[in-house]
Design a protein around this motif. Structure first.
Motif, PDB file in Angstrom:
ATOM      1  N   ASN A  45       0.992  -1.307  -0.007  1.00 43.63           N
ATOM      2  CA  ASN A  45      -0.003  -0.040  -0.134  1.00 43.63           C
ATOM      3  C   ASN A  45       0.831   1.100   0.132  1.00 43.63           C
ATOM      4  OD1 ASN A  45      -2.502   1.534   0.150  1.00 43.63           O
ATOM      5  ND2 ASN A  45      -2.142   1.705   2.120  1.00 43.63           N
ATOM      6  N   SER A  46       2.040   1.225   0.881  1.00 41.03           N
ATOM      7  CA  SER A  46       2.831   2.431   0.749  1.00 41.03           C
ATOM      8  C   SER A  46       3.580   2.614  -0.343  1.00 41.03           C
ATOM      9  CB  SER A  46       4.034   2.287   1.849  1.00 41.03           C
ATOM     10  OG  SER A  46       3.301   2.164   3.296  1.00 41.03           O
ATOM     11  N   GLU A  51       3.955   5.528  -5.684  1.00 39.07           N
ATOM     12  CA  GLU A  51       3.818   5.687  -7.235  1.00 39.07           C
ATOM     13  C   GLU A  51       2.680   6.479  -7.563  1.00 39.07           C
ATOM     14  OE1 GLU A  51       3.281   1.508  -8.442  1.00 39.07           O
ATOM     15  OE2 GLU A  51       5.206   0.981  -7.565  1.00 39.07           O
ATOM     16  N   ASN A  52       1.527   6.375  -6.784  1.00 41.70           N
ATOM     17  CA  ASN A  52       0.306   7.203  -7.305  1.00 41.70           C
ATOM     18  C   ASN A  52       0.742   8.590  -7.284  1.00 41.70           C
ATOM     19  OD1 ASN A  52      -2.266   7.805  -7.981  1.00 41.70           O
ATOM     20  ND2 ASN A  52      -3.019   8.174  -5.842  1.00 41.70           N
ATOM     21  N   GLU A  53       1.441   9.125  -5.871  1.00 43.62           N
ATOM     22  CA  GLU A  53       1.707  10.529  -6.025  1.00 43.62           C
ATOM     23  C   GLU A  53       2.684  11.012  -7.144  1.00 43.62           C
ATOM     24  OE1 GLU A  53       3.401  11.001  -1.886  1.00 43.62           O
ATOM     25  OE2 GLU A  53       1.759  10.373  -1.035  1.00 43.62           O
ATOM     26  N   ASP A  54       3.711   9.937  -7.513  1.00 45.22           N
ATOM     27  CA  ASP A  54       4.628  10.090  -8.448  1.00 45.22           C
ATOM     28  C   ASP A  54       3.827  10.459  -9.854  1.00 45.22           C
ATOM     29  OD1 ASP A  54       6.620   9.995  -6.562  1.00 45.22           O
ATOM     30  OD2 ASP A  54       7.336   8.047  -7.379  1.00 45.22           O
ATOM     31  N   CYS A  55       2.864   9.446  -9.947  1.00 44.32           N
ATOM     32  CA  CYS A  55       2.132   9.685 -11.288  1.00 44.32           C
ATOM     33  C   CYS A  55       1.315  11.069 -11.222  1.00 44.32           C
ATOM     34  CB  CYS A  55       1.109   8.510 -11.474  1.00 44.32           C
ATOM     35  SG  CYS A  55       1.942   6.941 -11.996  1.00 44.32           S
TER      36      CYS A  55
END
Length: 166
Positions: A45-46, A51-55
């Motif tokens: 999850n972390s 990865e979501n923040e990077d995207c």
């Protein structure tokens, strides 16, 4: 008889104790596996959040670059060509004029909706001759490619192609 009863009682207690220890041991193994899975899921999850923040950061940067490209090149080039032809208005005036011409849309609205060009950000002046526009009636939508010509401040429109989203 007393010895046999004691032996039977002691062997019953040993069996109960052994079964209890086996149950406790299996519970500890399952608890340990659950903790490992919990830790693994927390780590996954972390990683996914990072990865979501990077995207999201990358998408924001790309969106900014796209806006610069669209506004910087197309709009400026189109305006220069239109000014060379004697046009004194702005691109937003062309967009506003198109919004008043919903009769150009060759599709009827459904369920009581009326087809129109309702969103300024979905009308793109591509060049000094062409416009790409999104239209909808609140239920169905589509896209059009139009050509336009400006004579003495009056814009005339011609539909090149259109289609409904299915």
């Amino acid at each position: 008889m007393k010895n046999k009863e004691r032996i039977l009682w002691i062997s019953s207690m040993v069996i109960i104790l052994a079964v209890s220890l086996i149950i406790i041991f299996q519970y500890q193994i399952k608890l340990s596996n659950a903790e490992e899975k919990k830790t693994s899921l927390f780590n996954d999850n972390s990683q996914l959040q990072q990865e979501n923040e990077d995207c999201a950061t990358q998408a924001s940067g790309l969106r900014s670059e796209l806006e610069k490209l669209e506004l910087g090149n197309y709009d400026q080039t189109s305006m220069l060509k239109l000014q060379a032809k004697g046009y004194t208005g702005q691109l937003k005036d062309i967009v506003a004029d198109l919004k008043m011409h919903s009769e150009l849309i060759p599709y009827e609205g459904i369920l009581g909706g009326t087809m129109g060009f309702y969103h300024n950000e979905d009308i793109h002046v591509l060049t000094d001759r062409w416009v790409f526009a999104y239209f909808d009636d609140g239920h169905i939508s589509g896209y059009m490619l139009l050509s336009y010509d400006i004579n003495n401040g009056t814009i005339s429109w011609k539909v090149i192609d259109s289609h409904l989203d299915v």
